[in-house]
Design an enzyme around this catalytic site. Sequence first.
Site, short mmCIF file in Angstrom:
data_model
loop_
_atom_site.label_atom_id
_atom_site.label_comp_id
_atom_site.label_asym_id
_atom_site.label_seq_id
_atom_site.Cartn_x
_atom_site.Cartn_y
_atom_site.Cartn_z
CG HIS A 61 -0.43 0.38 2.71
ND1 HIS A 61 0.34 -1.11 2.83
CD2 HIS A 61 -0.35 1.27 3.33
CE1 HIS A 61 0.42 -0.79 4.43
NE2 HIS A 61 0.09 1.01 4.66
CG HIS A 63 -0.10 4.33 4.71
ND1 HIS A 63 -0.91 3.26 5.62
CD2 HIS A 63 -0.87 5.44 4.25
CE1 HIS A 63 -1.95 4.26 5.48
NE2 HIS A 63 -2.11 4.94 5.40
CG ASP A 65 4.86 3.22 7.03
OD1 ASP A 65 3.93 3.11 6.53
OD2 ASP A 65 4.36 2.54 8.14
CG HIS A 66 4.26 0.17 4.12
ND1 HIS A 66 4.25 -1.31 4.20
CD2 HIS A 66 3.42 0.66 5.18
CE1 HIS A 66 3.81 -1.64 6.11
NE2 HIS A 66 3.48 -0.36 5.92
CG HIS A 190 -4.02 -0.40 6.08
ND1 HIS A 190 -3.96 0.09 7.70
CD2 HIS A 190 -3.34 0.00 5.79
CE1 HIS A 190 -3.36 0.40 8.18
NE2 HIS A 190 -2.58 0.96 6.98
CG ASP A 261 0.13 -1.26 7.85
OD1 ASP A 261 1.52 -1.98 7.25
OD2 ASP A 261 0.84 -0.68 7.88
CG HIS A 319 4.06 -2.36 10.41
ND1 HIS A 319 3.00 -2.09 11.18
CD2 HIS A 319 4.01 -1.78 9.54
CE1 HIS A 319 2.41 -0.36 10.50
NE2 HIS A 319 3.25 -0.32 9.06
#
Lengths: 377, 377
Positions: A61, A63, A65-66, A190, A261, A319
């Site tokens: 996805h 976000h 942090d990914h 999510h 996530d 995570h």
Amino acid sequence: MKLHFLGTGSSYPTTKRGVSATALQHDDGSVWLFDCGEGTQIQAQKVAISKKKITNIFITHLHGDHIFGLPGLLCTISSQMGLTEEDIRNKGAPVVDIFGPLGLNKYIIASLTLSHSPLVFQFRVHELIPEDVQYPEGNEDVKNDVSLQTSHPSQLPGTCIKATADSFGNLLWQLKDDDRWCVAAGWIHHRVPTFGFVIREKERPGTLDKEKLLALGIKPGPLYGQLKGGKSLTTEDGRTVTPDMVLGPPIPGRTVVILGDTSDASPLAHLVQGCDVLVHEATHDNSLKDKALEFGHSTPLQAAAFAKAIGAKTLLLNHFSQRYVPASKETSETEDSITLLEEQALSAVAGTSIHVQCADDLFVYNIPSQTRNVTLS
Amino acid sequence: MKLHFLGTGSSYPTTKRGVSATALQHDDGSVWLFDCGEGTQIQAQKVAISKKKITNIFITHLHGDHIFGLPGLLCTISSQMGLTEEDIRNKGAPVVDIFGPLGLNKYIIASLTLSHSPLVFQFRVHELIPEDVQYPEGNEDVKNDVSLQTSHPSQLPGTCIKATADSFGNLLWQLKDDDRWCVAAGWIHHRVPTFGFVIREKERPGTLDKEKLLALGIKPGPLYGQLKGGKSLTTEDGRTVTPDMVLGPPIPGRTVVILGDTSDASPLAHLVQGCDVLVHEATHDNSLKDKALEFGHSTPLQAAAFAKAIGAKTLLLNHFSQRYVPASKETSETEDSITLLEEQALSAVAGTSIHVQCADDLFVYNIPSQTRNVTLS
């Protein structure tokens, strides 16, 4: 086949733990990378992974942090390939395939073009088109325009991958299907459209029984490949040799599931029954279940419940909120260790044969080869 | 006022050295950040810098090793501010100003919106519009559309900053001019439009001579501020006290110059004469001058020559090729240490009073307060 956990923290990277990035290293050294948070290329330097061997990148996805490590990683892969223009003229440029949700292409192109980053390899972005059900209520505005125009000089056209549904309405995005691998994605709950990836290794022919072959008068050579490929042959003295006479039992493929996530992975349960390895997030410990759910995340108890529901053989957690201190470090009175999460998951699978482990940064999981359980008659 | 060198490597971050990021920490703890390569937020955790105290960010140019850490840093500043909606209703949201070349806004907006990143603070992007001379021949295609539309929910309108020229044709981009600071940018030669930033502290009133004030019958209170602000006053017994009677000599401001990557910084020489600190890149050692020039970079000899030409008091080198090993680590036979670069710069300034130092990662430079050289009459 090994899983290297390059980054297992949530939200932001720290000096102790990176953000999301998991590398699946194949036996030939090639690497498939799952997510690429900021600093992934630094983490990869700490382990035996050659960045230029990354052939496929999967993004669960969008976000930060990914994905915030992706533009830098692509630039570094390029500079470390050490290819000259002559190399490329003679051998062609290597190709990296990148899979992820709609919007990924726009992000990659904006980052690479605005930063004036040339690449010596070529890349294709394959965007998974989310279904309406994946946009949480009130978050419909995160839909982006399809943007698969090729607008970087090193880019080849990618594909738009739409979901297909089986007769029960179960959704599946088909990413790869070749002799060796079948890779699909399913959706999970999510705050934004998020996927889990299912890597299914195909069954391989069993081992040739060389003693038996020699006894039949068949010497090492192309005939061995013919038998392994499933074709019968006739020996010089007129006997027919079928593959089942000289091959051991087929070697079952392994199934590895790497989720993004999620507060609830059940929408892809139909794809992952009996998987060998399930990588599932556990952002907060069980006592913070409400907080986990509010932000679309899971606790060890939830991850374990899903692993039990699908009959996973191994559950690896990742995570983690950066508040959980790595097991190798001392905790102060106000801190919790990552072992709290592991203990909670272990309790939840008690009485089953599921192997559970917290996969903190730089943890390596060797995925064992399967041997078929043969029922003796 | 201190300079923290958070990342001093070129091209890509390693476990030993980050990529470009330099923090100017003011006496009140507030921070101005110059460039923000991937991993800057991790480097900032290693030093006494609070990310939520970053009020201004300056980007020299849009190469990835100078900007790929920016989206993640903005997200982390937001999460570490710990502001609730109520805080923001009561006190208003803090504002972060971001300055950099045309194209920066598009990069920030694409990264933040596609990654669905909300921010609790507000930000303004001020884009410096390059002049035609800044686009190297053959690189005209790097011009981007002006893109200052506000398209992130936390974004306030920014400004388009165009160059002004003095009567000699010298160019200047004016970024800030308040009671305390004057900040301008000048252009320097590189492969893409690149700036150097000139931070000029304004002269401050001298120290009040408290003994003299008390002797004059003036007690601590608002009158002290009036005198320090340059206004005369009349005492109760009718005497006029002028500021020069009770103030020490004015405290001269300091001038700090932080350059982006460059093979030739002479276009901004007119802005930086006699500066206190010059931060200049030295990507390769003198023996690799041709390579340095080919990629728009400098050697220690070039950096020192520029420092001498402008009469800088201190020259701090950064942006080292990752092939140069930090001074604190052992080198193998095939490796060179960063001290090679420092020695080359020292040789080049021999016979001058210029202080030279390689500013490797986490080096802190305390910028001394100036005292005016008073000529005794």
